[in-house]
Motif scaffolding. Structure first.
Motif, PDB file in Angstrom:
ATOM      1  N   HIS A   1       0.823  -1.196   0.000  1.00 54.25           N
ATOM      2  CA  HIS A   1       0.000   0.000   0.000  1.00 54.25           C
ATOM      3  C   HIS A   1       0.869   1.262   0.000  1.00 54.25           C
ATOM      4  CE1 HIS A   1      -2.876  -3.015   1.251  1.00 54.25           C
ATOM      5  NE2 HIS A   1      -3.862  -2.154   1.142  1.00 54.25           N
TER       6      HIS A   1
ATOM      7  N   TRP B   1      -4.141   4.650   4.081  1.00 52.89           N
ATOM      8  CA  TRP B   1      -3.334   3.893   3.136  1.00 52.89           C
ATOM      9  C   TRP B   1      -4.217   3.387   1.995  1.00 52.89           C
ATOM     10  CZ3 TRP B   1       1.972   2.672   3.942  1.00 52.89           C
ATOM     11  CH2 TRP B   1       2.504   3.109   5.173  1.00 52.89           C
TER      12      TRP B   1
ATOM     13  N   ARG C   1      -4.118   0.657  -1.462  1.00 53.37           N
ATOM     14  CA  ARG C   1      -3.393  -0.427  -2.125  1.00 53.37           C
ATOM     15  C   ARG C   1      -2.707   0.071  -3.401  1.00 53.37           C
ATOM     16  NH1 ARG C   1      -7.423  -4.735  -2.893  1.00 53.37           N
ATOM     17  NH2 ARG C   1      -8.041  -3.464  -4.664  1.00 53.37           N
TER      18      ARG C   1
END
Length: 224
Positions: A206, A219, A221
């Motif tokens: 991430h 965060w 991906r």
């Protein structure tokens, strides 16, 4: 009702932030200045087909806000009986909102938890006069049992429990199946080292979107 305990805590935090220049409290000041609770915590590319998991649902407000904005399915995990009951009541008539009366961790068990409202914790018994027993389940096993094969947004605010849940999800290979994470790390135990280790693993799959250290961080991906 404003209690003496709450006022004292507020004054202590003010002293730490403005006199001692406490890092997390300065980050909290920056967070509120940037209105993070009404922007960063809610602004995601979700829709009615999205799956959202809320670890530490409290009274369900964030889950409701996400559902009302996007129509997403939200699974809320809240092990404190009184808070879970509040979620159940608030989610009545909303079939895409699910309140689960257990918390997630790295293993199954029954654990003592402080009964301190929005600061209820599995790791602060020495600071509380009251505690109750609540159920925890292995995070990977519980998510699998619900039939989830991916999560579009995972939010964690579990008073130190993130240091057990996230490594368990990483070890089980769940991380690549989660698109967005919204994490509140807490200052418990060897928190700096534990947070650094988790963030290093997160960075493999991430990218950090934004970070207010020990307040909230987001965060996403990596593409591809």
């Amino acid at each position: 009702m404003i209690t003496f305990r709450r006022v004292a805590r507020g004054l202590k935090n003010l002293y730490r932030r403005e006199v001692l220049r406490d890092g997390p409290l300065l980050e909290a000041k920056r967070w509120f200045r940037d209105k993070g609770d009404t922007t960063l915590r809610l602004d995601y590319p979700l829709d009615e087909d999205s799956i959202v998991v809320d670890l530490g649902g409290y009274i369900g407000q964030w889950a409701l806000d996400i559902h009302e904005r996007y129509g997403s399915t939200v699974h809320v995990f809240e092990p404190v009986p009184s808070l879970h009951a509040t979620c159940v009541e608030r989610f009545s008539g909303k079939p895409k909102l699910h309140a689960h009366r257990y918390g997630l961790s790295d293993k199954d068990g029954t654990f003592a938890i402080t009964d301190d409202g929005d600061a209820s914790s599995f790791v602060s018994l020495e600071k509380s006069d009251s505690h109750i027993n609540c159920e925890l389940r292995s995070a990977p096993a519980a998510l699998n049992a619900l039939g989830l094969d991916h999560i579009d947004l995972l939010k964690l605010n579990i008073e130190g429990g993130e240091f057990a849940v996230l490594p368990a999800l990483i070890e089980a290979g769940w991380l690549p199946r989660i698109r967005f994470l919204q994490i509140q790390f807490h200052t418990v135990g060897d928190y700096d080292a534990m947070r650094d280790a988790i963030r290093a693993k997160l960075a493999e799959t991430h990218d950090e979107q934004w970070c207010y250290r020990f307040v909230w961080e987001g965060w996403e991906r990596k593409p591809g």
